[in-house]
Scaffold this active site. Structure first.
Site, PDB file in Angstrom:
ATOM      1  N   GLU A  25      19.903  -1.596   4.394  1.00  0.00           N
ATOM      2  CA  GLU A  25      19.230  -2.237   2.997  1.00  0.00           C
ATOM      3  C   GLU A  25      20.008  -1.927   1.922  1.00  0.00           C
ATOM      4  OE1 GLU A  25      16.405  -3.837   1.972  1.00  0.00           O
ATOM      5  OE2 GLU A  25      17.631  -3.355   0.209  1.00  0.00           O
TER       6      GLU A  25
ATOM      7  N   THR B  21      10.950  -6.600  -1.534  1.00  0.00           N
ATOM      8  CA  THR B  21      10.337  -7.206  -2.563  1.00  0.00           C
ATOM      9  C   THR B  21       8.636  -6.999  -2.863  1.00  0.00           C
ATOM     10  OG1 THR B  21      11.810  -9.233  -2.454  1.00  0.00           O
ATOM     11  CG2 THR B  21       9.856  -9.518  -3.857  1.00  0.00           C
ATOM     12  N   CYS B  22       8.183  -7.029  -1.862  1.00  0.00           N
ATOM     13  CA  CYS B  22       6.648  -6.896  -1.971  1.00  0.00           C
ATOM     14  C   CYS B  22       6.168  -5.430  -2.685  1.00  0.00           C
ATOM     15  CB  CYS B  22       5.996  -7.013  -0.653  1.00  0.00           C
ATOM     16  SG  CYS B  22       4.223  -6.441  -0.697  1.00  0.00           S
TER      17      CYS B  22
ATOM     18  N   ASP C 233      10.658 -14.371   4.264  1.00  0.00           N
ATOM     19  CA  ASP C 233      11.188 -15.374   3.201  1.00  0.00           C
ATOM     20  C   ASP C 233      12.416 -16.040   3.329  1.00  0.00           C
ATOM     21  OD1 ASP C 233       8.645 -14.710   2.121  1.00  0.00           O
ATOM     22  OD2 ASP C 233       9.527 -14.195   0.238  1.00  0.00           O
TER      23      ASP C 233
ATOM     24  N   HIS D 281     -27.854 -10.575  -1.019  1.00  0.00           N
ATOM     25  CA  HIS D 281     -28.786 -10.724  -2.227  1.00  0.00           C
ATOM     26  C   HIS D 281     -28.432  -9.684  -3.089  1.00  0.00           C
ATOM     27  CE1 HIS D 281     -30.574 -13.503  -5.154  1.00  0.00           C
ATOM     28  NE2 HIS D 281     -31.670 -12.581  -5.229  1.00  0.00           N
TER      29      HIS D 281
END
Ligand code: NDP
Length: 459
Positions: A35, A42-43, A304, A437
């Protein structure tokens, strides 16, 4: 031939780390990973995570205003301290980065904090010149923001830069009308930055359901974003410490910062792919088959960089399926349809899965169940904000083809609705579900009659 590793992964983002961890930790493979920047990709470092935290930070004014509608005379958002927020954000991202690295190492992955390039079908070269061989190589390098090729664009920032600003600009321009431009416009506006958004189309979020796009467009305008539609910048210039943007409608305007949110390109340049014969698509994405295998049998790619569905959970699934298939003798493909996603706007988010109304109409007959209403919470506070719940149903099979929700917490709602829709549920299944509800989401199970049908009954 013996190799240094069974798998070498290039890229320590969501897809690469998942593949490496599963291959090493669950299937016993010898795995190396390179890396060049920060573990998490990115995330985690410059996308989803810091963005969502900024969305939370940006909603104080709106929440205070809503509470005033409930009788809180003293509810005010006060002053936003960018430096305090940035410090906390940096700490959180450091924590996540450490966790990504530690979890991979705990699984047995050897991490190299360097850039890697391909030398041949089984070899990568690290930035320090050392070479590593592997039986399989996985490319998971993601994408990078792209600009649009106008003069002076080097004066403009990209999405990565938002999270690194020393000071918030007083007035900012966002170029684009996609996910990033709309989310960033919401954030900056909420943090008190004078925000202009220039988009070349007539409604933001092209590709999403048209009715939802129109609601998102209206919302951006109503929260105070100066949204200029049908407009694109033609050039940027520096002027006494500020930036002048010239637009194709003949206008020009001054800003303290200009952000390009005009899409992302697969990050395949200078990766040594020319040494391998890996085939690329016209936009530079790596061409892969349904097993994420490239045109070179030993080289795979996920996320990506393959430009299939560019979302983190998809990259994670692709990485996991690759590791199970190649190292776990559990052959698994990833279904890219349907995929739920959300655009984090405020006060209403947009959650979506399946076909849009426009796509469903092209496919064939469709019944459109759509409820647009003022939700109880904001209506009581005096807001005009509208929520939308929409189901698209095939009238022959009764199958739900798509769902689009525009409303507070739509991201959370679409995650849950995504389960029955992925299972292939019918409208009758929705009808058989008891309402909760009072909620906004109960509309999904109480819409009895289509708002419209295509082809129309009278045709
Ligand atoms: P998008 O592709 O979503 O949007 C790009 C925008 O830039 C579009 O509005 C496009 O206009 C415009 N544009 C492109 N080229 C030009 C040009 N030459 N001149 C003027 N405008 C132009 O990309 P983003 O950068 O917003 O996001 C990148 C990716 O990141 C997305 O694909 C998404 O997968 C991911 N993402 C996901 C998020 C989420 O899940 N919540 C959040 C943020 C990002 P037009 O529409 O007319 O083509």
């Amino acid at each position: 031939m013996t190799f240094d590793y069974d798998l070498f992964v290039i890229g320590g983002g969501s897809g690469g780390v998942r593949a490496a961890r599963i291959a090493a930790g669950e299937h016993g493979a010898r795995v190396g990973l390179a890396e060049e920047s920060r573990m998490g990709g990115t995330c985690v470092i410059r996308g989803c995570v810091p963005k969502k935290l900024m969305i939370f930070a940006s909603q104080a004014t709106q929440m205070a205003e809503e509470m005033r509608g409930y009788g809180w005379s003293a509810a005010e958002s006060g002053h936003f301290d960018w430096h305090l927020f940035r410090e906390k954000l940096d700490e959180e991202l450091n924590r996540l980065e450490r966790a990504y690295g530690a979890n991979a190492e705990k699984a047995g992955v050897e991490i190299f904090h360097q850039r890697a390039r391909l030398v041949d079908h089984h070899t990568v070269e690290l930035a320090d010149g050392t070479r590593k061989t592997a039986k399989h190589i996985l490319i998971a390098v993601g994408g990078r923001p792209s600009k649009i090729g106008i003069p002076g664009e080097e004066l403009g920032l990209i999405s990565d830069d938002l999270f690194l600003l020393d000071e918030l600009p007083r007035r900012a321009l966002l170029i684009g009308g996609g996910f990033i431009a709309c989310e960033f416009a919401t954030i900056l506006n909420g943090l008190g930055v004078g925000t202009v958004q220039a988009y070349r189309g007539d409604a933001v979020l092209r590709g999403f359901d048209r009715e939802a796009r129109e609601m998102a467009t209206l919302q951006l305008q109503s929260i105070g974003v100066d949204l200029r539609l049908g407009v694109s910048p033609t050039r940027l210039e520096r002027d006494a410490g500020r930036i002048v943007a010239h637009f194709d409608d003949g206008n020009a305007d001054h800003f303290d910062a200009v952000f390009f949110a005009t899409g992302r390109d697969p990050y395949t340049s200078d990766l040594g792919l020319e040494n391998t014969g890996v085939r690329l698509r016209d936009n530079g994405a790596i061409e892969v088959d349904e097993w994420s295998q490239s045109s070179v049998p030993s080289i795979f790619a996920v996320g990506d960089v393959t430009d299939r569905v560019n979302l983190t959970p998809v990259a994670i699934r692709e990485g996991h399926a690759f590791a199970d298939t190649v190292f776990g003798a559990k052959a698994r493909k990833v279904s890219h349809e349907p995929v739920a996603s959300a655009v984090y706007l405020r006060p209403c988010e947009l959650g979506t899965i399946g076909l849009t109304e426009e796509q469903a109409r092209k496919r064939g007959p469709v019944d459109v169940y759509s409820a647009v209403f003022r939700p109880m919470r904001s209506m009581f506070a005096g807001s005009d904000a509208r929520t939308m719940m929409k189901l698209l149903v095939d009238p022959e099979s009764d199958k739900v083809l798509g769902c689009h929700i525009f409303g507070p917490e739509a991201g959370e709602m679409i995650q849950l609705v995504g389960i029955p829709i992925t299972m292939g549920c019918t409208k009758a299944d929705f009808d058989a579900t008891m309402a909760v509800h009072p909620t906004a989401a109960e509309e999904l199970v109480t819409m009895r009659h289509p708002a419209r049908r295509y082809p129309a009954d009278d045709n």
